[in-house]
Design a protein around this motif. Structure first.
Motif, PDB file in Angstrom:
ATOM      1  N   SER A  58       0.840  -1.190   0.000  1.00 40.70           N
ATOM      2  CA  SER A  58       0.000   0.000   0.000  1.00 40.70           C
ATOM      3  C   SER A  58       0.875   1.239   0.000  1.00 40.70           C
ATOM      4  O   SER A  58       2.089   1.170   0.228  1.00 40.70           O
ATOM      5  N   ASP A 233     -12.189  -3.792   7.784  1.00 40.10           N
ATOM      6  CA  ASP A 233     -10.958  -3.607   7.007  1.00 40.10           C
ATOM      7  C   ASP A 233     -10.198  -2.412   7.563  1.00 40.10           C
ATOM      8  O   ASP A 233     -10.555  -1.266   7.295  1.00 40.10           O
ATOM      9  N   GLN A 235      -6.858  -2.080   7.031  1.00 43.21           N
ATOM     10  CA  GLN A 235      -5.726  -1.796   6.155  1.00 43.21           C
ATOM     11  C   GLN A 235      -5.938  -0.489   5.405  1.00 43.21           C
ATOM     12  O   GLN A 235      -5.014   0.308   5.245  1.00 43.21           O
ATOM     13  N   GLN A 236      -7.170  -0.250   4.956  1.00 41.45           N
ATOM     14  CA  GLN A 236      -7.438   0.977   4.211  1.00 41.45           C
ATOM     15  C   GLN A 236      -7.297   2.201   5.108  1.00 41.45           C
ATOM     16  O   GLN A 236      -6.884   3.267   4.657  1.00 41.45           O
ATOM     17  N   VAL A 237      -7.623   2.069   6.397  1.00 43.88           N
ATOM     18  CA  VAL A 237      -7.454   3.174   7.333  1.00 43.88           C
ATOM     19  C   VAL A 237      -5.961   3.434   7.551  1.00 43.88           C
ATOM     20  O   VAL A 237      -5.506   4.578   7.522  1.00 43.88           O
ATOM     21  N   ALA A 239      -3.549   2.806   5.549  1.00 47.77           N
ATOM     22  CA  ALA A 239      -2.989   3.367   4.314  1.00 47.77           C
ATOM     23  C   ALA A 239      -3.227   4.868   4.227  1.00 47.77           C
ATOM     24  O   ALA A 239      -2.384   5.618   3.729  1.00 47.77           O
ATOM     25  N   ARG A 240      -4.369   5.338   4.714  1.00 43.84           N
ATOM     26  CA  ARG A 240      -4.675   6.769   4.693  1.00 43.84           C
ATOM     27  C   ARG A 240      -3.694   7.573   5.531  1.00 43.84           C
ATOM     28  O   ARG A 240      -3.460   8.755   5.291  1.00 43.84           O
ATOM     29  N   GLY A 244       0.142   0.469   6.599  1.00 43.67           N
ATOM     30  CA  GLY A 244      -0.338  -0.669   5.825  1.00 43.67           C
ATOM     31  C   GLY A 244      -0.484  -1.896   6.696  1.00 43.67           C
ATOM     32  O   GLY A 244      -0.397  -1.815   7.922  1.00 43.67           O
ATOM     33  N   ARG A 247      -6.152  -6.691   6.122  1.00 42.35           N
ATOM     34  CA  ARG A 247      -7.522  -6.231   6.375  1.00 42.35           C
ATOM     35  C   ARG A 247      -7.841  -6.253   7.873  1.00 42.35           C
ATOM     36  O   ARG A 247      -8.432  -5.320   8.404  1.00 42.35           O
ATOM     37  N   CYS A 252       0.153   2.150  11.514  1.00 49.24           N
ATOM     38  CA  CYS A 252       0.676   3.374  10.916  1.00 49.24           C
ATOM     39  C   CYS A 252       1.374   4.176  12.006  1.00 49.24           C
ATOM     40  O   CYS A 252       1.236   3.864  13.198  1.00 49.24           O
ATOM     41  N   THR A 272     -15.596   2.943   8.206  1.00 44.46           N
ATOM     42  CA  THR A 272     -15.538   1.546   7.744  1.00 44.46           C
ATOM     43  C   THR A 272     -16.641   0.684   8.341  1.00 44.46           C
ATOM     44  O   THR A 272     -16.845  -0.450   7.908  1.00 44.46           O
TER      45      THR A 272
END
Length: 273
Positions: A58, A233, A235-237, A239-240, A244, A247, A252, A272
């Motif tokens: 990511s 999920d 992982q998307q948070v 990544a923001r 990374g 899920r 971070c 989410t």
């Protein structure tokens, strides 16, 4: 995880003795910027760096070259495949060798820790197949699990007591945040490594779908471990915020005032749900 801090020191020792490798392999980590401040200088000095990892790729920065298999339940599964090939004398034709008990024990330690004692959602049947193979090789499976997952020092227990007091529930109990700041570490004489396993206490809370654990590395610099025991999920948070992972488990690093950072992460997690 508990021995990770020893690796840069050991690498520096070998470097100073003149044992300077032409290749460095990062395991369970695929980006230079996640190597940490102590290991980063060594990465810059070796001619080439590779990785073996199972985390999702990511962010904007490219991963190191190597073997990235997102479907693998543990990096140890991939390392085992490499060891098997080398043990057969493949692919460079060197003399075959036997996988000894020390190798098997370290592989099992990686397997049992990376799968969270076989309870993470990506724990595939092949993880149990490898565990059975390593157990047949003579690994003390109970001893490895006890030493790496279920044993806490007195300072670690004192830290746990303080972290429990920071538990804060949001979104009608669906999101849980907690923190371990530098003052707590100083008061208990605990290390950041002693935070390992605390997030498991948080994810066990009934009704909690998402967890964010803030660990203060330097003044105002927080490493955030995110978990989705409710099947979301994270992982998307991550990544923001430049991180990374997977899920169900990601992380971070963020900088700022803890109350504002907590608000930002909770808002992102809320999206989410």
């Amino acid at each position: 995880g508990h021995r990770a801090a020893l690796l840069p020191a050991r690498a520096r020792e070998l470097w100073e003795r003149g044992e300077r490798p032409d290749t460095l392999v990062m395991v369970d980590c695929h980006r230079r910027d996640r190597a940490g401040e102590e290991l980063a200088p060594l990465l810059e000095r070796v001619p080439q760096a590779w990785c073996v990892d199972h985390h999702l790729v990511s962010g904007r920065r490219l991963p190191l070259p190597g073997w990235l298999e997102e479907a693998a339940p543990a990096t140890a599964v991939l390392v085992h495949r490499v060891v098997e090939a080398l043990a057969r004398g493949e692919p460079d034709g060197q003399a075959p060798f036997a996988v000894d008990l020390d190798m098997a024990t370290n592989l099992y330690a990686g397997l049992v820790n990376d799968t969270g004692a076989f309870r993470f959602p990506n724990t595939l049947p092949l993880a149990f197949e490898l565990a059975a193979e390593l157990a047949r090789a003579g690994v003390d499976v109970a001893g490895v699990a006890e030493a790496t997952l279920f044993r806490r020092t007195r300072p670690a227990l004192a830290l746990l007591e303080r972290v429990l007091g920071t538990f804060a529930f949001h979104a009608e109990g669906r999101i849980l945040t907690l923190r371990a700041d530098r003052a707590m570490l100083a008061q208990t004489r605990a290390a950041v490594a002693d935070t390992e396993g605390i997030i498991g206490v948080a994810t066990s809370a009934a009704g909690v779908a998402l967890v964010a654990f803030f660990k203060e590395l330097d003044p105002g610099v927080w490493r955030v471990s995110l978990r989705a025991p409710g099947g979301g999920d994270v992982q998307q948070v991550a990544a923001r915020f430049g991180g990374g992972g997977h899920r169900a488990a990601a992380g971070c690093t963020v900088t700022g005032e803890i109350a504002e950072l907590e608000r930002q992460l909770v808002d992102a997690l809320l999206e989410t749900l």
